[in-house]
Design an enzyme around this catalytic site. Structure first.
Site, PDB file in Angstrom:
ATOM      1  N   HIS A  81       0.848  -1.192   0.000  1.00 52.03           N
ATOM      2  CA  HIS A  81       0.000   0.000   0.000  1.00 52.03           C
ATOM      3  C   HIS A  81       0.883   1.241   0.000  1.00 52.03           C
ATOM      4  O   HIS A  81       1.896   1.274   0.685  1.00 52.03           O
ATOM      5  CB  HIS A  81      -0.866  -0.031   1.268  1.00 52.03           C
ATOM      6  CG  HIS A  81      -2.061   0.866   1.191  1.00 52.03           C
ATOM      7  ND1 HIS A  81      -1.978   2.229   1.251  1.00 52.03           N
ATOM      8  CD2 HIS A  81      -3.382   0.576   1.072  1.00 52.03           C
ATOM      9  CE1 HIS A  81      -3.198   2.750   1.175  1.00 52.03           C
ATOM     10  NE2 HIS A  81      -4.063   1.768   1.059  1.00 52.03           N
ATOM     11  N   GLY A 162       4.122  22.660  10.480  1.00 51.82           N
ATOM     12  CA  GLY A 162       5.487  22.140  10.616  1.00 51.82           C
ATOM     13  C   GLY A 162       6.380  22.622   9.493  1.00 51.82           C
ATOM     14  O   GLY A 162       5.926  23.222   8.517  1.00 51.82           O
ATOM     15  N   LYS A 165      10.338  19.684   6.149  1.00 54.21           N
ATOM     16  CA  LYS A 165      11.425  18.744   6.420  1.00 54.21           C
ATOM     17  C   LYS A 165      10.793  17.472   6.972  1.00 54.21           C
ATOM     18  O   LYS A 165      10.066  17.526   7.959  1.00 54.21           O
ATOM     19  CB  LYS A 165      12.349  19.372   7.475  1.00 54.21           C
ATOM     20  CG  LYS A 165      13.596  18.559   7.772  1.00 54.21           C
ATOM     21  CD  LYS A 165      14.472  19.309   8.782  1.00 54.21           C
ATOM     22  CE  LYS A 165      15.694  18.491   9.142  1.00 54.21           C
ATOM     23  NZ  LYS A 165      15.406  17.133   9.592  1.00 54.21           N
TER      24      LYS A 165
END
Lengths: 297, 297
Positions: A81, A162, A165
């Protein structure tokens, strides 16, 4: 009382010890009910379903995401998957006494917390998406874990929360809000994945098929069969029986038979009753005639 | 939380004022929900469906039985349906978190109360029966109101509760417990009732068919079709799809087609989900995978 459903998918489908550790925070929590979890070895993936009071569900799911971050290393993960994170996706589904907007807000709250506390970049998807090309999870996840460094250099793929990265071991996470979907797989009596792929293409929206079907091929080597694996993203518009009959119809051209099907995780009653109603040719039937409907009011 | 269904039948299907008086105690009671009531003029009979918390349902139904006793005089009652009491039958059906034994106990509690407080003799029937020949309601009611004096002289027909003496105006009452049944009709594209009759005979228990099917033919002249009309008395053992496919199979020999079907009244979710599961060939499927099951727990 508001009820939300949450179906986080984790990239661990083989190690029972790790699976239990991930699920543990979802057990015996006030206001949270663990409904189901299913691990798939071929997918190497764990699908968990919880329901409950929205804030309590969000808190408990955060704990599971943290456990997954600590014990799954995506650098060593292999499975059929597609995936790009230790916790790969985490959708919220409004079930009762809450709107889609409430579910979107819940996704955003969780997203902020995951990026702040766990340093995992977060993409919002489906109804929580901040741009049209992030609605579709397949786009968001394209390139998978291995392509994340490259993807995050693209200014079009700055995370919603965030830094741009990836987390070294946990990758990234897609958090979203959506309608209930049905994960539905149809078995073919062939081990030829090319056939499963050709059939999947005929029924899925992205290749010209039904509007609310996402589909792909998958191999089940231990049974020497293949599956058309699907998400029915709006069962009120594209019913299960339609997907089933369409796959049967397409399989004929390859001399292949449909031998059965399976629902992964939970399925709304209404979707199954629509199937019964179709095959029995029921006249004047509606949900009010189902005894349990009145039990739930 | 335990839920019971109760379907009392009263011998009044014409006088709307009396009908409302009988139904009144079942409205707006804590823990009791009136789902449906239907009066039939030809039958001169009222069929009521309530569900709810077992003790609360029992209390409310007792009140309706008392009202029926006070306002119905069986000496003046005429109708096409056989009957032997003002409240003629009163079955309890276990729906959720209760066993058949619980329903039998509920029937016995109500029976004792009806005989003690209302002086109506009570026969227990179906799963609550105290002798094999009382299981079948038709046996219990045989002779009807007019034959009650005679019947009660027979030592085989001593009531389960109360004296062997009919209530002068209210007669007797059959109280029982049974599984939910499904009233299910299948449409045939023929107006020839003989064909419907022949098909009905092949599937019903009494002529050698399926154990839990009662069936007969019926004409729908305004649509120029016929129906096989059925009671599925245990859908867990004889499923709806089996009845449907059996009728289709038998119809072929007459060059007749099944054009659809209908459910009369309420139908348990489980029965319909079994149909969906059959036609989709679902693997590893059970009620726990239905979202609503967990919402109801």
């Amino acid at each position: 009382m508001a009820v939300v459903q949450c179906v986080p998918n984790f990239s661990e489908g083989r190690d029972l010890d790790k699976i239990e550790k991930i699920v543990e925070p979802l057990r015996k929590k006030e206001g949270v009910k663990l409904l189901n979890y299913e691990a798939d070895k071929n997918y190497n993936r764990l699908v968990v379903t919880v329901i409950g009071e929205p804030q309590q569900v969000k808190k408990a799911v955060f704990e599971s995401i943290e456990v997954a971050k600590n014990i799954i290393d995506m650098n060593n993960h292999k499975g059929q998957h597609s995936r790009f994170g230790a916790t790969d996706v985490c959708p919220f589904i409004p079930i009762k006494d809450m709107t889609m907007e409430d579910a979107v807000n819940l996704a955003k709250e969780l997203g902020r917390e995951v990026s702040d506390k766990l340093s995992i970049p977060v993409f919002l998807y489906e109804d929580a998406a901040t741009k049209p090309d992030r609605q579709n999870l397949a786009n968001v996840r394209k390139g998978e874990f291995e392509g994340l460094d490259e993807k995050l250099k693209d200014s079009n793929w700055i995370p919603d929360f965030g830094e741009a990265k990836k987390h070294e071991s946990a990758g990234a996470i897609a958090i979203g809000a959506r309608r209930p979907l049905i994960a539905y797989n149809i078995n073919l009596d062939t081990d030829n994945i090319e056939i499963a792929n050709k059939i999947a293409k005929t029924i899925r929206h992205s290749s010209g098929g039904y509007r609310y079907i996402k589909a792909g091929p998958v191999e089940i080597p231990e049974r020497k069969i293949t599956q058309v694996t699907m998400n029915l993203t709006d069962y009120t518009k594209t019913s299960m029986y339609r997907a089933f009959e369409a796959v049967k119809m397409e399989a004929r051209r390859f001399g292949v038979n449909v031998t059965g099907s399976e629902v992964v995780g939970l399925c709304p009653m209404e979707a199954l009753i629509d199937v019964a109603s179709y095959y029995l040719g029921l006249e004047n039937f509606d949900l009010e005639k189902v005894l349990e409907t009145s039990l739930m009011e």
